[in-house]
Design a protein around this motif. Structure first.
Motif, PDB file in Angstrom:
ATOM      1  N   LYS A  59      -4.474   9.002 -16.168  1.00  0.00           N
ATOM      2  CA  LYS A  59      -5.315   9.805 -15.286  1.00  0.00           C
ATOM      3  C   LYS A  59      -5.930   8.933 -14.204  1.00  0.00           C
ATOM      4  N   ASP A  60      -5.846   9.426 -12.963  1.00  0.00           N
ATOM      5  CA  ASP A  60      -6.460   8.768 -11.814  1.00  0.00           C
ATOM      6  C   ASP A  60      -6.085   7.292 -11.680  1.00  0.00           C
ATOM      7  N   PRO A  61      -4.787   6.953 -11.594  1.00  0.00           N
ATOM      8  CA  PRO A  61      -4.434   5.545 -11.371  1.00  0.00           C
ATOM      9  C   PRO A  61      -4.782   5.140  -9.946  1.00  0.00           C
ATOM     10  N   LEU A  62      -5.478   4.034  -9.800  1.00  0.00           N
ATOM     11  CA  LEU A  62      -5.869   3.578  -8.468  1.00  0.00           C
ATOM     12  C   LEU A  62      -5.061   2.368  -8.026  1.00  0.00           C
ATOM     13  N   PHE A  63      -4.365   1.735  -8.963  1.00  0.00           N
ATOM     14  CA  PHE A  63      -3.491   0.648  -8.578  1.00  0.00           C
ATOM     15  C   PHE A  63      -2.360   0.569  -9.588  1.00  0.00           C
ATOM     16  N   ARG A  84       9.159   6.631 -13.040  1.00  0.00           N
ATOM     17  CA  ARG A  84      10.054   7.509 -12.304  1.00  0.00           C
ATOM     18  C   ARG A  84       9.327   8.719 -11.739  1.00  0.00           C
ATOM     19  N   VAL A  85       8.151   9.027 -12.282  1.00  0.00           N
ATOM     20  CA  VAL A  85       7.384  10.195 -11.851  1.00  0.00           C
ATOM     21  C   VAL A  85       5.950   9.776 -11.566  1.00  0.00           C
ATOM     22  N   LEU A  86       5.462  10.109 -10.388  1.00  0.00           N
ATOM     23  CA  LEU A  86       4.063   9.861 -10.042  1.00  0.00           C
ATOM     24  C   LEU A  86       3.506  11.112  -9.385  1.00  0.00           C
ATOM     25  N   GLU A  87       2.491  11.701 -10.000  1.00  0.00           N
ATOM     26  CA  GLU A  87       1.900  12.940  -9.494  1.00  0.00           C
ATOM     27  C   GLU A  87       0.431  12.722  -9.219  1.00  0.00           C
ATOM     28  N   TYR A 139      -5.701  22.259  -8.636  1.00  0.00           N
ATOM     29  CA  TYR A 139      -7.002  22.755  -8.191  1.00  0.00           C
ATOM     30  C   TYR A 139      -7.586  21.984  -7.023  1.00  0.00           C
ATOM     31  N   ALA A 140      -7.062  20.798  -6.755  1.00  0.00           N
ATOM     32  CA  ALA A 140      -7.569  20.019  -5.636  1.00  0.00           C
ATOM     33  C   ALA A 140      -6.584  18.913  -5.342  1.00  0.00           C
ATOM     34  N   ILE A 141      -6.701  18.355  -4.162  1.00  0.00           N
ATOM     35  CA  ILE A 141      -5.859  17.228  -3.783  1.00  0.00           C
ATOM     36  C   ILE A 141      -6.687  15.972  -3.922  1.00  0.00           C
ATOM     37  N   LYS A 142      -6.192  15.019  -4.698  1.00  0.00           N
ATOM     38  CA  LYS A 142      -6.932  13.779  -4.878  1.00  0.00           C
ATOM     39  C   LYS A 142      -7.053  13.062  -3.537  1.00  0.00           C
ATOM     40  N   SER A 143      -8.198  12.462  -3.320  1.00  0.00           N
ATOM     41  CA  SER A 143      -8.489  11.902  -1.999  1.00  0.00           C
ATOM     42  C   SER A 143      -7.986  10.477  -1.846  1.00  0.00           C
ATOM     43  N   HIS A 144      -7.557   9.863  -2.938  1.00  0.00           N
ATOM     44  CA  HIS A 144      -7.160   8.474  -2.822  1.00  0.00           C
ATOM     45  C   HIS A 144      -5.656   8.312  -2.963  1.00  0.00           C
ATOM     46  N   LEU A 145      -5.168   7.172  -2.538  1.00  0.00           N
ATOM     47  CA  LEU A 145      -3.789   6.789  -2.773  1.00  0.00           C
ATOM     48  C   LEU A 145      -3.764   5.639  -3.751  1.00  0.00           C
ATOM     49  N   VAL A 146      -2.603   5.409  -4.314  1.00  0.00           N
ATOM     50  CA  VAL A 146      -2.452   4.339  -5.285  1.00  0.00           C
ATOM     51  C   VAL A 146      -2.146   3.028  -4.565  1.00  0.00           C
ATOM     52  N   MET A 147      -2.892   1.991  -4.902  1.00  0.00           N
ATOM     53  CA  MET A 147      -2.594   0.676  -4.386  1.00  0.00           C
ATOM     54  C   MET A 147      -1.341   0.154  -5.077  1.00  0.00           C
ATOM     55  N   GLY A 173       9.290   4.205   2.940  1.00  0.00           N
ATOM     56  CA  GLY A 173      10.676   3.831   3.190  1.00  0.00           C
ATOM     57  C   GLY A 173      11.259   2.929   2.123  1.00  0.00           C
ATOM     58  N   ARG A 174      10.402   2.220   1.386  1.00  0.00           N
ATOM     59  CA  ARG A 174      10.897   1.328   0.337  1.00  0.00           C
ATOM     60  C   ARG A 174      11.347   2.087  -0.901  1.00  0.00           C
ATOM     61  N   LEU A 175      10.914   3.327  -1.045  1.00  0.00           N
ATOM     62  CA  LEU A 175      11.198   4.087  -2.264  1.00  0.00           C
ATOM     63  C   LEU A 175      12.506   4.860  -2.086  1.00  0.00           C
ATOM     64  N   GLU A 176      13.601   4.134  -2.020  1.00  0.00           N
ATOM     65  CA  GLU A 176      14.893   4.720  -1.678  1.00  0.00           C
ATOM     66  C   GLU A 176      15.480   5.589  -2.781  1.00  0.00           C
ATOM     67  N   SER A 177      14.941   5.502  -3.998  1.00  0.00           N
ATOM     68  CA  SER A 177      15.480   6.294  -5.106  1.00  0.00           C
ATOM     69  C   SER A 177      14.869   7.688  -5.187  1.00  0.00           C
ATOM     70  N   LEU A 178      13.911   7.993  -4.313  1.00  0.00           N
ATOM     71  CA  LEU A 178      13.224   9.274  -4.388  1.00  0.00           C
ATOM     72  C   LEU A 178      14.195  10.445  -4.188  1.00  0.00           C
ATOM     73  N   GLU A 179      14.070  11.423  -5.091  1.00  0.00           N
ATOM     74  CA  GLU A 179      14.846  12.656  -4.990  1.00  0.00           C
ATOM     75  C   GLU A 179      13.951  13.855  -4.711  1.00  0.00           C
ATOM     76  N   PHE A 180      12.678  13.783  -5.143  1.00  0.00           N
ATOM     77  CA  PHE A 180      11.728  14.885  -4.984  1.00  0.00           C
ATOM     78  C   PHE A 180      10.456  14.340  -4.340  1.00  0.00           C
ATOM     79  N   ILE A 181      10.041  14.931  -3.229  1.00  0.00           N
ATOM     80  CA  ILE A 181       8.764  14.574  -2.600  1.00  0.00           C
ATOM     81  C   ILE A 181       7.963  15.850  -2.389  1.00  0.00           C
ATOM     82  N   LEU A 182       6.729  15.870  -2.897  1.00  0.00           N
ATOM     83  CA  LEU A 182       5.795  16.971  -2.678  1.00  0.00           C
ATOM     84  C   LEU A 182       4.579  16.397  -1.969  1.00  0.00           C
ATOM     85  N   LEU A 183       4.314  16.871  -0.760  1.00  0.00           N
ATOM     86  CA  LEU A 183       3.208  16.376   0.041  1.00  0.00           C
ATOM     87  C   LEU A 183       2.106  17.425   0.121  1.00  0.00           C
ATOM     88  N   GLY A 184       0.861  16.980  -0.017  1.00  0.00           N
ATOM     89  CA  GLY A 184      -0.246  17.905   0.169  1.00  0.00           C
ATOM     90  C   GLY A 184      -0.338  18.359   1.613  1.00  0.00           C
TER      91      GLY A 184
END
Length: 1060
Positions: free
Chosen positions: A725-729, A738-741, A746-754, A775-786
């Motif tokens: 829960k809530d990884p900051l780095f 393989r999965v990062l959500e 209910y809300a969009i988290k305001s931070h990004l992961v370091m 651009g470094r994450l070349e293996s991505l198959e699914f992207i969901l953007l807020g």
């Protein structure tokens, strides 16, 4: 510590602050770098707890307040105060420039030492990156040796995540101690040269960095010695998880093939070694296909070793490809992996020789039969027992007193409380009676905001984004206003304490109009405490006969139980002790077996041996034990979802695919295979269907809370699942992630992961906005953007990206130049404005699903016919159009605001594969629609919403396969064509907020269907307009309506066919 650094982010990089820095003699010597300063602040927040760092937290807040003054005031006095505070604050940061101690660490579980060191090195890498990005014009002195230090730290970070460091051998401990010392020395360098006011020279900086470089070389020598030792005698370090998904090997093989054949420039010096590994891994994988998995334990052990080897190899190879490890390290480590694979291959060959050539059963267990052909019921379609209770509670809901009344259903877990509540929620008499209905799941962990959002979303037309942006008080106020003056039913499922109701009850107005609150709870005290004048309905256990009836129904459906299984079957039913959930789960085990008495006897023996110890736990464990090996990881993955929530099926299947749980099959997509897996779990009664799509497919599913508990327990026992829960780095142990959500419902988290750029294995990313390192994450198959300002060209050039979803309407970037084709299959929600946007769409030859708005800003027809693979299209139009060209392959079409005349309906009706059509918000204009021959020949679902249509003329031959018709807010429509009653496939008609004459025509169609022998047609009519007109037309007072509503329940059973 909740700090957004909103104003600090604006001020620390502003020219005004830099200008004031130069005017202060003491402060002027400070090596100021705004982004670097923010990086240390973000890192410090991840380590601080409020209780231990109150003073530091207060200073941070004070600094943010001063930044706010500077941002608004723009006065010199504000900047001077800010700078003075900044200088006095610098000594407080000293504690964060060394490897953190355990008491500082805010993580779900106590981390290992290598994880602590790695998290600190990750911060150092980000800091050095910000310094290098500052450029020569910033006035900050930067030694050329910092680039070398950055490279070396990246290597050490990668090593800390490698399996070599996972053991507790003395050699690894010594190396780890040395790496920690290097990290602390690098941290000390950063603090002394960039966070103090001491005068800095390049000479002094180079001397310190040279000493640090020598120390790193000593550490690398130790690492090399360890690699040589390991490469000579491979040791197997497994994850201690017996949950196996060998399809991760297939994923690695695909990546290796792509690397060798299409990206060979990245592996010039090691191509031969990678090719060798690829060939030998293919051989090991081929052996699996010749051996039956579930025949011996040695085979299971080999599968575990091969699975872990695939993860290890994937980590090493990708780390080399992105430039994080030198050639010597890669060569030594891959040699070790190749040797391990040879050992595994030898063991597999021996197993094959000893046990003979069989077949790896990845779809079915040897003792089990295929269940994919079965019809999948909704969660509440089959119910045995409790008929008296259901009728009684229904009469309590639609009859009884005027005041707002609380009605409770209580009973132990697995007894059927939720099933009965859902049956009541969808009962036709209940739907007719209430203006507003809402269902929410409370569960053991009550969250006020979540409940408010769930309830408000189901009773209002407000968009989800609008609701998510409200604060809690606004949510409560809007909920109250939307319910005021309306007769409503709120079902609160699985409530655990009185406090949850006390916190929400002021949101529900008591207008003395017969509104109801229905609780389900396992705790009688909760029902007693919530209302003194409420009604409590306590569910009894099923009788032995009812258990046997339910067992037979679930196993044999309409067929009779074979005589040879009667006695043993009744014994199994008795052992279920009256719990419907236990009966259903065990029935699913039996239904997926051959009907042999010996197999049923095994199940009975397993149950009776420990049924009295913990019947729920052991019965469910037995169902897990009987799962085929390929379904076990998919099933346990349900533990990653929140208890009691509906799980979107498309998201679930995407996650399974991203995790590597799905086997590739010839002539089938991964999504199709994943759906087969889900259907199998549903057939086994471990998963329930909660929502259906327009085409009757499964839209959302759920699992019982007891089954959810079992998933979490077994996943923990098997070391299979860890939800952070809530990884900051990012720490190296997560680099195989393989999965990062980071988007919540209910809300969009305001931070990004370091450190997100290190997650080169990511297949699935859900994140508020795009990180610069995407651009470094070349293996991505699914992207969901807020959200996003625009879709950047780099996304559309990612080689493996198949699914891109943005939560808000977004344009293509103006900088998009390339005409390179990509692999995108689904895209939403994009705004088509210019001809150039249409040209960009031509780069998506594989696009199968598109959601977009189309702005008619140039004089030409809307033409998407070039998307030949497109099957699903949602199109919202801006402007008006006289012509539209759509792909002939379309199966599902949603149109809004196009405003075509109904005379042009043939443009849609002649689409040869169209099965689902939704016309919304003036998609077509005009008062009359006359359908034509040879149109809509495959249409199964038709929805008309907010159209000004008044007259609809059609015959049954125009919709020969129609199964479901939905009319909503079509206020002008006078009736539905009576000819629709001749359609033999028609199953359901829904009418919401339409004229009473539409209701009459629907009832007439239903009666004609009954006369023709079709008793399966279901009719649902709801909406405040219908209730108002009904009361007005027949001069019925609301009191009479409620008084006689008890008889309406029984009448509804005969008039409106319920779910079977």
């Amino acid at each position: 510590m909740a700090l957004s650094f909103e104003y600090l982010s604006e001020i620390v990089g502003s020219p005004d602050l830099v200008s004031h820095l130069g005017r202060q003699p003491k402060i002027g010597r400070f090596q100021w770098n705004g982004p670097h300063f923010l990086a240390i602040l973000r890192y410090s927040v991840t380590l601080c707890s409020n209780s231990e760092h109150d003073s530091f937290s207060d200073q941070l807040r004070r600094l943010e307040d001063l930044a706010y003054d500077c941002f608004l005031g723009k006065r010199s006095t504000y900047y001077i105060k800010f700078l003075e505070m900044l200088v006095s604050f610098m000594p407080e940061l000293r504690q964060f420039f060394e490897v953190p101690k355990l008491q500082h660490y805010l993580f779900d579980a106590i981390p290992r030492k290598n994880e602590l060191v790695a998290s600190f090195i990750d911060f150092l890498i980000e800091s050095l990156g910000e310094i290098l990005n500052s450029g020569t014009n910033s006035g900050v002195l930067v030694s050329d040796q910092i680039k070398l230090l950055l490279k070396e730290l990246k290597f050490l970070l990668t090593f800390l995540g490698d399996t070599l460091i996972q053991s507790t051998e003395p050699e690894e401990k010594n190396i780890l101690t040395e790496i920690e010392a290097v990290a602390n020395q690098a941290g000390n360098f950063l603090y002394l040269f960039f966070f103090t006011t001491d005068r800095v020279t390049l000479t002094k900086m180079d001397l310190v960095l040279s000493d640090l470089s020598r120390r790193i070389e000593v550490v690398k020598t130790g690492i090399k010695d360890q690699c040589i030792t390991v490469s000579k005698l491979p040791s197997f370090t497994t994850s201690n998880s017996s949950v196996i998904s060998v399809f991760i090997v297939d994923s690695l093989l695909d990546d290796l093939d792509d690397l060798i054949n299409h990206k060979s420039d990245l592996i010039v010096h090691v191509k031969d070694q990678i090719t060798t590994f690829h060939e030998e891994l293919i051989f090991s994988r081929s052996l699996l296909r010749d051996i039956e998995v579930q025949q011996n334990k040695e085979m299971i052990e080999c599968l575990m070793l091969l699975r872990d080897l695939a993860y290890e190899a994937e980590y090493i190879i990708n780390s080399f490809v992105v430039g994080e490890v030198p050639v010597w390290y890669f060569t030594l480590r891959l040699s070790s992996v190749i040797l391990k694979n040879k050992v595994i291959g030898t063991k597999l060959s021996e197993i094959k020789l000893n046990f003979g050539i069989g077949r790896l059963e990845v779809v079915e267990s040897p003792r089990e039969v295929s269940s994919q052909a079965k019809i999948i019921p909704m969660v509440d379609e089959i119910i045995v027992g409790f008929e008296d209770e259901r009728i009684q509670i229904a009469s309590q809901l639609v009859g009884g007193p005027d005041y707002l009344q609380i009605i409770s259903i209580i009973g132990m877990p697995g007894l059927g409380k939720t099933t009965i509540a859902k049956k009541l929620y969808n009962d036709s008499s209940v739907v007719y009676h209430f203006d507003k209905r809402s269902w929410c799941v409370v569960s053991q962990t009550y969250q006020r905001r979540k409940q408010l959002i769930d309830i408000l979303s189901s009773i209002t037309d407000l968009s989800r984004d609008t609701i998510l942006n409200m604060d809690n008080e606004s949510l409560a106020e809007n909920l109250y206003k939307n319910l005021k003056g309306r007769r409503y039913l709120i079902i609160m499922d699985d409530i655990w304490n009185k406090e949850a109701w006390d916190d929400l009850k002021r949101c529900f107005p008591n207008d003395r109009n017969g509104s109801r609150i229905l609780f389900t709870t396992r705790l009688k005290d909760v029902a007693l405490q919530t209302s003194s004048d409420g009604i409590i309905n306590e569910l009894p256990f099923l009788s032995v006969d009812e258990c046997w009836d339910l067992l037979q129904m679930k196993v044999f459906h309409r067929e009779r139980c074979p005589t040879k299984l009667l006695d043993i079957g009744k014994q199994i039913a008795t052992n279920c002790q009256g719990l419907p959930l236990a009966v259903v789960v065990i029935a699913a085990v039996l239904a997926n077996m051959e009907t042999k008495e010996s197999l049923w006897q095994e199940v009975s023996s397993s149950l009776s041996s420990y049924i009295f110890e913990n019947p729920n736990k052991n019965i469910l464990d037995l169902s897990y034990k009987h799962l085929p090996i390929h379904l076990k990881p998919c099933f346990l993955y349900f533990g990653a979802f929140e208890e009691g929530r509906d799980i979107p099926v498309r998201k679930l299947l995407s996650l399974w695919i991203a995790e590597g749980f799905i086997q590739k099959k010839e002539y089938k997509s991964l999504e199709e295979v994943a759906e087969e897996y889900l259907m199998d779990l549903i057939n086994r009664s471990l998963v329930q269907v909660s929502k259906r799509r327009s085409d009757s497919g499964v839209k959302a599913c759920t699992i019982h809370d007891l089954i959810h508990d079992m998933c979490l327990r077994i996943a923990k026992e098997e070391n299979f699942l860890k939800v952070i829960k809530d990884p900051l780095f990012i720490i190296p142990s997560l680099k195989l992630l393989r999965v990062l959500e980071l988007l919540t419902p209910y809300a969009i988290k305001s931070h990004l992961v370091m450190g997100i750029e290190f997650l080169v294995h990511l297949r699935y990313l859900a994140i508020p906005w795009l990180p610069s390192s995407i651009g470094r994450l070349e293996s991505l198959e699914f992207i969901l953007l807020g959200r996003a300002d625009a879709i950047p060209p780099i996304l559309l050039s990612m080689p493996k990206l198949r699914h891109l979803h943005v939560g808000t309407l977004v344009n293509f970037s103006k900088n998009f130049q390339s005409s390179q084709m990509n692999s995108l299959q689904t895209l939403s929600f994009v705004h088509i404005v210019h001809l150039k946007d249409e040209e960009i769409l031509r780069c998506f030859p594989n696009l199968r699903s598109l959601k977009c708005t189309y702005n008619q800003s140039w004089s030409r027809c809307l033409d998407l016919s070039f998307l030949t693979q497109l099957e699903s299209l949602r199109l919202v139009f801006s402007g008006s159009s006289k012509l539209i060209k759509l792909p002939m392959n379309i199966k599902k079409l949603t149109l809004s605001k196009i405003r075509l005349p109904f005379e042009k309906m043939s443009l849609i009706g002649t689409l040869p594969n169209l099965e689902i059509l939704k016309l919304e918000c003036d998609a077509f204009e005009g008062g009359s629609w006359n359908t034509k021959d040879d149109e809509f020949q495959k249409l199964k679902f038709l929805k008309l919403e907010r159209l000004k249509l008044a007259q609809w003329n059609a015959s049954s031959c125009h919709f020969p396969r129609l199964e479901r018709l939905v009319l909503q807010n079509c206020y002008n429509l006078r009736k539905i064509p009576s000819e629709l009653s001749d359609i033999p496939t028609l199953q359901m008609i829904e009418v919401h907020c339409c004229d009473i004459y539409v209701r009459d025509s629907v009832m007439k169609i239903q009666q004609e269907q009954l006369d023709n022998g079709n008793g399966e047609l279901k009719v649902i009519i709801s909406g405040t307009d219908w209730n108002f007109i009904l009361n007005r037309t027949f001069s019925l007072s609301s009191r009479w309506w409620r008084r006689t509503a008890g008889s309406l329940v029984d009448a509804g059973a005969s008039i409106h066919k319920r779910d079977p």
